[in-house]
Design a protein around this motif. Structure first.
Motif, PDB file in Angstrom:
ATOM      1  N   ILE A 299      62.162 110.164  50.547  1.00 46.45           N
ATOM      2  CA  ILE A 299      62.431 110.501  49.053  1.00 46.45           C
ATOM      3  C   ILE A 299      62.643 111.964  48.821  1.00 46.45           C
ATOM      4  O   ILE A 299      63.599 112.205  48.013  1.00 46.45           O
ATOM      5  CB  ILE A 299      61.178 109.820  48.221  1.00 46.45           C
ATOM      6  N   ARG A 300      61.715 112.630  49.350  1.00 41.23           N
ATOM      7  CA  ARG A 300      61.871 114.426  49.232  1.00 41.23           C
ATOM      8  C   ARG A 300      63.217 114.811  49.533  1.00 41.23           C
ATOM      9  O   ARG A 300      63.930 115.856  48.984  1.00 41.23           O
ATOM     10  CB  ARG A 300      60.754 115.006  49.787  1.00 41.23           C
ATOM     11  N   ARG A 301      63.770 114.060  50.567  1.00 45.30           N
ATOM     12  CA  ARG A 301      64.911 114.544  51.246  1.00 45.30           C
ATOM     13  C   ARG A 301      66.147 114.105  50.517  1.00 45.30           C
ATOM     14  O   ARG A 301      67.238 114.879  50.583  1.00 45.30           O
ATOM     15  CB  ARG A 301      65.486 114.210  52.795  1.00 45.30           C
ATOM     16  N   ILE A 302      66.136 112.799  49.822  1.00 48.23           N
ATOM     17  CA  ILE A 302      67.312 112.329  49.372  1.00 48.23           C
ATOM     18  C   ILE A 302      67.345 112.732  48.059  1.00 48.23           C
ATOM     19  O   ILE A 302      68.518 113.086  47.120  1.00 48.23           O
ATOM     20  CB  ILE A 302      67.235 110.699  49.580  1.00 48.23           C
ATOM     21  N   ALA A 303      66.151 112.253  47.416  1.00 49.97           N
ATOM     22  CA  ALA A 303      66.198 112.220  45.678  1.00 49.97           C
ATOM     23  C   ALA A 303      66.704 113.954  45.058  1.00 49.97           C
ATOM     24  O   ALA A 303      67.233 113.645  44.122  1.00 49.97           O
ATOM     25  CB  ALA A 303      64.660 112.266  45.216  1.00 49.97           C
ATOM     26  N   PRO A 304      66.298 115.033  45.467  1.00 48.96           N
ATOM     27  CA  PRO A 304      66.793 116.076  44.910  1.00 48.96           C
ATOM     28  C   PRO A 304      68.300 116.397  44.946  1.00 48.96           C
ATOM     29  O   PRO A 304      68.912 117.052  44.024  1.00 48.96           O
ATOM     30  CB  PRO A 304      66.207 117.316  45.912  1.00 48.96           C
ATOM     31  N   CYS A 305      69.170 115.545  45.512  1.00 45.47           N
ATOM     32  CA  CYS A 305      70.603 115.646  45.534  1.00 45.47           C
ATOM     33  C   CYS A 305      71.311 114.859  44.371  1.00 45.47           C
ATOM     34  O   CYS A 305      72.628 115.116  44.101  1.00 45.47           O
ATOM     35  CB  CYS A 305      71.217 115.061  46.849  1.00 45.47           C
ATOM     36  N   ASP A 306      70.464 114.060  43.890  1.00 44.55           N
ATOM     37  CA  ASP A 306      70.972 113.260  42.771  1.00 44.55           C
ATOM     38  C   ASP A 306      70.075 112.602  41.904  1.00 44.55           C
ATOM     39  O   ASP A 306      69.060 112.039  42.546  1.00 44.55           O
ATOM     40  CB  ASP A 306      71.993 112.258  43.313  1.00 44.55           C
ATOM     41  N   GLU A 307      70.117 113.136  40.443  1.00 41.07           N
ATOM     42  CA  GLU A 307      69.038 112.465  39.552  1.00 41.07           C
ATOM     43  C   GLU A 307      69.123 111.064  39.564  1.00 41.07           C
ATOM     44  O   GLU A 307      67.936 110.479  39.538  1.00 41.07           O
ATOM     45  CB  GLU A 307      69.471 112.967  38.265  1.00 41.07           C
ATOM     46  N   ALA A 308      70.022 110.330  39.823  1.00 38.53           N
ATOM     47  CA  ALA A 308      70.148 108.746  39.962  1.00 38.53           C
ATOM     48  C   ALA A 308      69.281 108.283  41.235  1.00 38.53           C
ATOM     49  O   ALA A 308      68.606 107.140  41.193  1.00 38.53           O
ATOM     50  CB  ALA A 308      71.430 108.284  39.913  1.00 38.53           C
ATOM     51  N   TYR A 309      69.347 109.018  42.297  1.00 32.14           N
ATOM     52  CA  TYR A 309      68.770 108.853  43.649  1.00 32.14           C
ATOM     53  C   TYR A 309      66.877 109.008  42.937  1.00 32.14           C
ATOM     54  O   TYR A 309      66.330 108.226  43.474  1.00 32.14           O
ATOM     55  CB  TYR A 309      69.031 109.777  44.809  1.00 32.14           C
ATOM     56  N   TRP A 310      66.542 109.900  42.435  1.00 30.81           N
ATOM     57  CA  TRP A 310      65.224 110.297  42.180  1.00 30.81           C
ATOM     58  C   TRP A 310      64.646 109.242  41.332  1.00 30.81           C
ATOM     59  O   TRP A 310      63.651 108.723  41.521  1.00 30.81           O
ATOM     60  CB  TRP A 310      64.972 111.728  41.356  1.00 30.81           C
ATOM     61  N   LYS A 311      65.513 108.523  40.320  1.00 30.07           N
ATOM     62  CA  LYS A 311      65.207 107.633  39.229  1.00 30.07           C
ATOM     63  C   LYS A 311      64.909 106.367  40.032  1.00 30.07           C
ATOM     64  O   LYS A 311      63.819 105.402  40.105  1.00 30.07           O
ATOM     65  CB  LYS A 311      66.118 107.345  38.300  1.00 30.07           C
ATOM     66  N   ARG A 312      65.883 105.964  41.193  1.00 24.99           N
ATOM     67  CA  ARG A 312      65.880 104.728  41.773  1.00 24.99           C
ATOM     68  C   ARG A 312      64.866 104.677  43.033  1.00 24.99           C
ATOM     69  O   ARG A 312      64.116 103.802  43.148  1.00 24.99           O
ATOM     70  CB  ARG A 312      67.257 104.488  42.539  1.00 24.99           C
ATOM     71  N   MET A 313      64.733 105.980  43.450  1.00 21.72           N
ATOM     72  CA  MET A 313      63.300 106.024  44.564  1.00 21.72           C
ATOM     73  C   MET A 313      62.042 105.816  43.954  1.00 21.72           C
ATOM     74  O   MET A 313      61.173 105.148  44.438  1.00 21.72           O
ATOM     75  CB  MET A 313      63.504 107.237  45.119  1.00 21.72           C
ATOM     76  N   ASN A 314      61.868 106.242  42.744  1.00 24.41           N
ATOM     77  CA  ASN A 314      60.550 106.202  41.886  1.00 24.41           C
ATOM     78  C   ASN A 314      60.399 104.742  41.557  1.00 24.41           C
ATOM     79  O   ASN A 314      59.243 103.993  41.612  1.00 24.41           O
ATOM     80  CB  ASN A 314      60.700 107.010  40.725  1.00 24.41           C
ATOM     81  N   GLN A 315      61.345 104.011  41.106  1.00 24.08           N
ATOM     82  CA  GLN A 315      61.354 102.459  40.728  1.00 24.08           C
ATOM     83  C   GLN A 315      61.041 101.703  42.169  1.00 24.08           C
ATOM     84  O   GLN A 315      60.242 100.835  42.196  1.00 24.08           O
ATOM     85  CB  GLN A 315      62.732 101.978  40.545  1.00 24.08           C
ATOM     86  N   LEU A 316      61.535 102.257  43.174  1.00 24.65           N
ATOM     87  CA  LEU A 316      61.444 101.627  44.507  1.00 24.65           C
ATOM     88  C   LEU A 316      59.738 101.677  45.145  1.00 24.65           C
ATOM     89  O   LEU A 316      59.065 100.764  45.236  1.00 24.65           O
ATOM     90  CB  LEU A 316      62.354 102.341  45.729  1.00 24.65           C
ATOM     91  N   LEU A 317      59.455 102.891  44.639  1.00 24.16           N
ATOM     92  CA  LEU A 317      57.915 103.081  44.978  1.00 24.16           C
ATOM     93  C   LEU A 317      57.036 102.405  44.067  1.00 24.16           C
ATOM     94  O   LEU A 317      56.124 101.621  44.649  1.00 24.16           O
ATOM     95  CB  LEU A 317      57.572 104.652  44.958  1.00 24.16           C
ATOM     96  N   GLN A 318      57.385 102.271  42.745  1.00 28.79           N
ATOM     97  CA  GLN A 318      56.437 101.286  41.836  1.00 28.79           C
ATOM     98  C   GLN A 318      56.392 100.046  42.116  1.00 28.79           C
ATOM     99  O   GLN A 318      55.597  99.316  42.077  1.00 28.79           O
ATOM    100  CB  GLN A 318      57.006 101.559  40.651  1.00 28.79           C
ATOM    101  N   ALA A 319      57.654  99.478  42.494  1.00 28.74           N
ATOM    102  CA  ALA A 319      57.885  98.027  43.095  1.00 28.74           C
ATOM    103  C   ALA A 319      57.180  97.846  44.189  1.00 28.74           C
ATOM    104  O   ALA A 319      56.384  96.833  44.404  1.00 28.74           O
ATOM    105  CB  ALA A 319      59.361  97.644  43.325  1.00 28.74           C
ATOM    106  N   LEU A 320      57.117  98.814  45.207  1.00 27.41           N
ATOM    107  CA  LEU A 320      56.276  98.629  46.449  1.00 27.41           C
ATOM    108  C   LEU A 320      54.800  98.361  46.276  1.00 27.41           C
ATOM    109  O   LEU A 320      54.001  97.729  46.689  1.00 27.41           O
ATOM    110  CB  LEU A 320      56.736  99.793  47.603  1.00 27.41           C
TER     111      LEU A 320
END
Length: 386
Positions: free
Chosen positions: A51-72
């Protein structure tokens, strides 16, 4: 210019944007389908690192990864809650898995018919128990049950030390318990007429299980009635209308690799696909046979082809079988739970095999010398009588 920090950063971000959606989809499906893989901090650490590697590259990725973590996290909390419930059930059951030393007097005897005298209701409550227990079994348990190291892969698996098959094993134990409960309920009554009544009751329960699509309870009931201490009760069986029982036995006949059952299962699966209600969606397979099929598919086909490539055909077939099971286990039970009945199913004391034989011999006397010797031995060891 090429090689400068700015160029490298832009190049990295461009590659992430190119592969990011696919990587996100992979992580989403992984965490959704195999949440148990992330119960350990090590795996969660790997996920957060990605997540730390991917998320900073795009705000949409950051939002999606946070949703993924919450769902997990929600998924893991649900699984943890389910495991706690299973532990409580098993603790209650294990306290009751003892054989009676002798048949209790009719005045204090509590049997299945006193708890539920309607076979349709009991079949529905059995289905409730089956679906509840199935809901906790994830696909990773099938993987863990049959996993073995690929000899062509020298990389040490980070999952090799895991053994997460508790729910699967508990479900197999439930099947065995139901078998012994059926046999106990039949052997318990002192009078032949009452034993025959219990047999006919369970035949009707089994037939309704078949109609519902609950093949696991159906096979457990048939197996219980076919146990030797029950099948030897010839005088009791002579009072039973056995035509319906023979039809059910025919449906679950192991001949031809369970051809009749597999035909019925395909019919239930087709009904489920075109269903308009949860009642029609129910498909509960004979679980031991499902495990056997998956085991032999896994063991009988190589993971790699002769050229060293992955045998995708094998894994597609495995995915198909496990995928069907996952679909079936997610059906919401349409029957309202009766806590009194399900509590009895989980906690009623059951005879051990020796206890069943002793009860059977005391109901109908031994017919030959071998049975007489065994009866004498059981009376001595269990009742302390000679």
């Amino acid at each position: 210019m090429p090689g400068s920090p700015t160029f490298l950063k832009d190049h990295y971000q461009a590659r992430v944007r190119k592969f990011g959606p696919k990587l996100l989809q992979l992580l989403a499906e992984w965490t959704e389908t195999f949440p148990y893989d992330f119960q350990e901090e090590k795996m969660v650490g790997h996920l957060k690192d990605m997540i730390r590697r991917i998320a900073p590259c795009d705000e949409a990725y950051w939002k999606r990864m946070n949703q993924l973590l919450q769902a997990l996290n929600q998924k893991l909390a649900t699984l943890s809650h389910g495991q706690e419930g299973l532990v409580k059930i098993n603790a209650t059951v294990s306290d009751k898995l003892v054989s009676f030393k002798t048949k209790p007097p009719p005045s204090i005897q509590r049997d299945i018919l006193s708890v539920c005298s309607d076979p349709y209701t009991l079949a529905q409550q059995l289905t409730h128990v089956e679906l509840e227990r199935l809901s906790h079994i994830g696909p990773e348990e099938f993987v863990q049950a049959f996993v073995h190291k690929d000899s062509l892969d020298s990389t040490k698996s980070c999952f090799s030390d895991q053994n997460k098959t508790n729910n699967l094993e508990a479900y197999v134990k439930w099947f065995n318990r139901l078998c012994y409960l059926v046999a106990t309920e039949i052997c318990m009554p002192a009078k032949k007429k009452q034993r025959a009544q219990v047999i006919e009751f369970f035949i009707d329960v089994a037939r309704e299980c078949f109609n519902i699509g609950n093949f696991n309870s159906l096979m457990a009931i048939i197996s219980g009635m076919n146990m030797s201490p029950v099948s030897r009760l010839k005088k009791t069986w002579s009072k039973v209308k056995t035509a319906k029982f023979f039809i059910l036995e025919h449906q679950m006949d192991p001949t031809g690799n369970f051809y009749n059952y597999r035909t019925a299962l395909r019919g239930a699966a087709h009904r489920s696909l075109t269903a308009h209600s949860n009642r029609e969606k129910i498909v509960i397979p004979f679980f031991s046979l499902l495990i056997k099929d998956i085991y032999f598919l896994n063991e009988g086909c190589a993971n790699r082809l002769p050229n060293g490539h992955v045998n995708f055909e094998k894994f597609l077939e495995l995915a198909k079988q496990v995928g069907e099971f996952i679909t079936w286990k997610q059906v919401e039970c349409p029957f309202e739970q009766d806590p009194n009945i399900t509590h009895y199913l989980h906690t009623a004391p059951i005879f051990t095999e020796d206890g069943l034989y002793l009860a059977s011999y005391e109901s109908e006397s031994p017919e030959n010398q071998v049975e007489k010797e065994r009866w004498k031995s059981l009376r001595s060891t269990i009742l302390g009588k000679t």
